[in-house]
Design an enzyme around this catalytic site. Structure first.
Site, PDB file in Angstrom:
ATOM      1  N   HIS A 117       0.867  -1.184   0.000  1.00  0.00           N
ATOM      2  CA  HIS A 117       0.000   0.000   0.000  1.00  0.00           C
ATOM      3  C   HIS A 117       0.907   1.238   0.000  1.00  0.00           C
ATOM      4  O   HIS A 117       2.034   1.174   0.511  1.00  0.00           O
ATOM      5  CB  HIS A 117      -0.850  -0.043   1.279  1.00  0.00           C
ATOM      6  CG  HIS A 117      -1.892   1.020   1.388  1.00  0.00           C
ATOM      7  ND1 HIS A 117      -1.611   2.284   1.845  1.00  0.00           N
ATOM      8  CD2 HIS A 117      -3.220   1.006   1.115  1.00  0.00           C
ATOM      9  CE1 HIS A 117      -2.724   2.999   1.846  1.00  0.00           C
ATOM     10  NE2 HIS A 117      -3.716   2.253   1.407  1.00  0.00           N
ATOM     11  N   GLN A 199      -4.465  -5.237   6.997  1.00  0.00           N
ATOM     12  CA  GLN A 199      -5.467  -6.145   6.411  1.00  0.00           C
ATOM     13  C   GLN A 199      -5.438  -7.543   7.024  1.00  0.00           C
ATOM     14  O   GLN A 199      -6.140  -8.430   6.550  1.00  0.00           O
ATOM     15  CB  GLN A 199      -5.262  -6.249   4.884  1.00  0.00           C
ATOM     16  CG  GLN A 199      -5.402  -4.941   4.138  1.00  0.00           C
ATOM     17  CD  GLN A 199      -6.831  -4.378   4.147  1.00  0.00           C
ATOM     18  OE1 GLN A 199      -7.788  -5.049   4.543  1.00  0.00           O
ATOM     19  NE2 GLN A 199      -6.976  -3.129   3.730  1.00  0.00           N
ATOM     20  N   LYS A 222     -10.290  -0.468  10.698  1.00  0.00           N
ATOM     21  CA  LYS A 222     -10.482  -1.637   9.833  1.00  0.00           C
ATOM     22  C   LYS A 222     -10.902  -2.866  10.639  1.00  0.00           C
ATOM     23  O   LYS A 222     -11.204  -3.913  10.085  1.00  0.00           O
ATOM     24  CB  LYS A 222      -9.190  -1.936   9.053  1.00  0.00           C
ATOM     25  CG  LYS A 222      -8.863  -0.853   8.019  1.00  0.00           C
ATOM     26  CD  LYS A 222      -7.766  -1.296   7.100  1.00  0.00           C
ATOM     27  CE  LYS A 222      -7.107  -0.163   6.361  1.00  0.00           C
ATOM     28  NZ  LYS A 222      -7.904   0.397   5.261  1.00  0.00           N
ATOM     29  N   CYS A 362      -4.801   2.551  -3.691  1.00  0.00           N
ATOM     30  CA  CYS A 362      -3.578   3.070  -3.056  1.00  0.00           C
ATOM     31  C   CYS A 362      -2.440   2.069  -3.143  1.00  0.00           C
ATOM     32  O   CYS A 362      -1.641   1.934  -2.209  1.00  0.00           O
ATOM     33  CB  CYS A 362      -3.821   3.461  -1.597  1.00  0.00           C
ATOM     34  SG  CYS A 362      -5.020   4.758  -1.423  1.00  0.00           S
TER      35      CYS A 362
HETATM   36  N1  7TS Z   1      -1.669  -0.726   4.676  1.00  0.00           N
HETATM   37  C1  7TS Z   1      -2.591  -1.480   4.049  1.00  0.00           C
HETATM   38  C2  7TS Z   1      -2.242  -2.875   3.620  1.00  0.00           C
HETATM   39  C3  7TS Z   1      -3.863  -0.954   3.824  1.00  0.00           C
HETATM   40  O1  7TS Z   1      -4.782  -1.706   3.203  1.00  0.00           O
HETATM   41  C4  7TS Z   1      -4.160   0.370   4.236  1.00  0.00           C
HETATM   42  C5  7TS Z   1      -5.483   1.017   3.951  1.00  0.00           C
HETATM   43  C6  7TS Z   1      -3.170   1.084   4.913  1.00  0.00           C
HETATM   44  C7  7TS Z   1      -1.931   0.520   5.102  1.00  0.00           C
HETATM   45  C8  7TS Z   1      -3.414   2.453   5.456  1.00  0.00           C
HETATM   46  O2  7TS Z   1      -4.301   2.413   6.513  1.00  0.00           O
HETATM   47  P1  7TS Z   1      -4.830   3.753   7.201  1.00  0.00           P
HETATM   48  O3  7TS Z   1      -5.856   3.273   8.171  1.00  0.00           O
HETATM   49  O4  7TS Z   1      -3.678   4.406   7.861  1.00  0.00           O
HETATM   50  O5  7TS Z   1      -5.411   4.588   6.104  1.00  0.00           O
HETATM   51  N2  7TS Z   1      -6.164   0.472   2.855  1.00  0.00           N
HETATM   52  C9  7TS Z   1      -7.241   0.992   2.244  1.00  0.00           C
HETATM   53  C10 7TS Z   1      -7.873   0.352   1.187  1.00  0.00           C
HETATM   54  O6  7TS Z   1      -7.533  -0.736   0.747  1.00  0.00           O
HETATM   55  N3  7TS Z   1      -8.905   1.109   0.767  1.00  0.00           N
HETATM   56  O7  7TS Z   1      -8.947   2.209   1.522  1.00  0.00           O
HETATM   57  C11 7TS Z   1      -7.913   2.162   2.444  1.00  0.00           C
END
Ligand code: 7TS
Length: 403
Positions: A117, A199, A222, A362
């Site tokens: 990501h 995830q 999440k 992303c």
């Molecule tokens: N790493 C992974 C593997 C992710 O899927 C996401 C967010 C992040 C980091 C960042 O997380 P945050 O909570 O700091 O934003 N993924 C997604 C997605 O797949 N669609 O929207 C956000």
């Protein structure tokens, strides 16, 4: 499974029942999480760690109990290894800044994978600019797995890699990486590993001691918790040597204009008033999933994912990314239908009340590796049902007929 705990799931969208399949972006919240926040604001609210008064002590207790709940959830050794952040993104930025300051010099290397990501790419690029580092990339195979033999040779060929940063589960492909093997291979070369657990934590039990990862990051929102709260786990031996990421209240021991001494772990990394209502709500969410049982959640989501894959594969011109037969993935399925743009498909599904994500998710380098511009992504949570998968499949078939 426990759908009634999630009030939003009974609403309609465009006069149709909501089918929420965008859980990899964020999950919906059970009533107990929202009520925990309301209850704290109505009855407990006071700033933490600074008041001798009743409410401040009560709020501090909830905040520190939340740290202990997180420690227990990922089985960290001590709660001083649990740093509260705003989410995975902030956790990785904290690590990049602070680990970079402590342990990296010009010419050093950071090793990431092709399926990261942006949150696990960009902080390392910013650090690289600042420090003159090099970023190396572990390639993936055509069926969406980390190329382990190339990973091994990259590790063996360089003496400059200071950190390996890999996602536990891909947010695009649903690939569950062989993270224990990835970690032990890095450790054989004396290199610590960050696992991006954004995830994985919502879907199956994680034990940081068993994995032996050196750092682990995840987001509260999440895993049915509130937005704005996340966690960075780190082994004490590294955290002790790392300088603070931000300065301010809470993270200091003594301040004068000449010199400041920093607080002990984990407070050294938690400048300013923390989101103590959020941390309590995150602990409520963690207790909620633990009461159901992570194994139950995994079983339910695996069945749902297998069913969805089987049903989606019956659709003409369907291209599913990742999920090879011999390597079942997690509750995320990315796909395209030949001849239909992913954005059109997503928009028309939305009109049927079905919420999916479209685009690059992303993870642009991964999307380029797949040779495409984007996908439609359906991602499942504990409350999704086979009927919702059927609605997705029927929805896609309806859109296909329109084209
Ligand atoms: N790493 C992974 C593997 C992710 O899927 C996401 C967010 C992040 C980091 C960042 O997380 P945050 O909570 O700091 O934003 N993924 C997604 C997605 O797949 N669609 O929207 C956000």
């Amino acid at each position: 499974m426990n759908r009634d705990d999630f009030p939003i799931l009974s609403r309609t969208v465009y006069d149709r029942p909501l089918v929420y399949l965008d859980n990899a972006a964020t999950t919906q919240k059970p009533r107990c999480v929202v009520e925990a926040m309301m209850e704290e604001y109505y009855n407990v609210n006071a700033n933490v760690h600074r008041g001798v008064h009743f409410l401040s002590q009560k709020a501090t207790d909830l905040h520190e109990q939340a740290r202990e709940t997180v420690r227990d959830f990922i089985n960290a050794r001590t709660s001083s290894e649990i740093i509260f952040t705003r989410g995975t993104t902030e956790s990785i930025n904290l690590l990049a800044y602070s680990f970079g300051e402590a342990f990296m010099q010009e010419g050093d290397e950071v090793l990431i994978s092709e399926m990261e990501h942006h949150s696990n790419i960009v902080p390392w690029q910013i650090l690289s600019e600042r420090k003159g580092l090099k970023i190396k990339v572990i390639p993936i195979t055509d069926d969406g797995q980390i190329d382990i033999s190339t990973y091994r040779s990259i590790l063996e060929q360089s003496t400059k890699i200071r950190l390996v940063c890999v996602t536990h589960v891909s947010n695009v492909l649903g690939t569950v990486n062989p993270i224990k093997e990835i970690i032990s291979m890095a450790h054989e070369q004396g290199i610590p590993v960050l696992v991006d657990g954004a995830q994985s934590t919502p879907h199956f039990k994680v034990d940081v001691q068993e994995l032996d990862c050196d750092f682990f990051a995840f987001s509260g929102h999440k895993i049915y918790g509130p937005t704005g709260v996340g966690v960075l786990y780190g082994k004490e031996k590294y955290l002790e040597q790392m300088p603070p990421y931000q300065g301010g209240g809470e993270m200091i021991q003594k301040v004068s204009f000449e010199k400041t001494t920093f607080n002990q772990l984990p407070y050294k990394f938690e400048a300013g008033t923390p989101d103590y209502v959020g941390t309590h709500a995150l602990a409520t969410a963690i207790n909620y999933v633990c009461n159901i049982g992570m194994d139950q959640i995994l079983k339910h989501e695996q069945e749902l994912t297998a069913y969805a894959l089987q049903q989606l594969r019956t659709i003409d011109n369907m291209q599913i990314y990742g999920h090879p037969e011999n390597h079942p993935g997690d509750a995320v399925i990315s796909f395209n239908i030949k001849g239909i743009h992913h954005l059109d498909l997503g928009t028309l599904l939305d009109r049927l009340g079905i919420a999916v994500r479209t685009g690059h998710h992303c993870a642009e380098p991964l999307i380029h590796r797949l040779g495409i511009e984007g996908t439609v992504r359906a991602s499942f949570a504990l409350y999704n049902t086979k009927e919702e998968v059927d609605a997705l499949v029927q929805g896609i078939q309806r859109v296909v007929k329109m084209f």
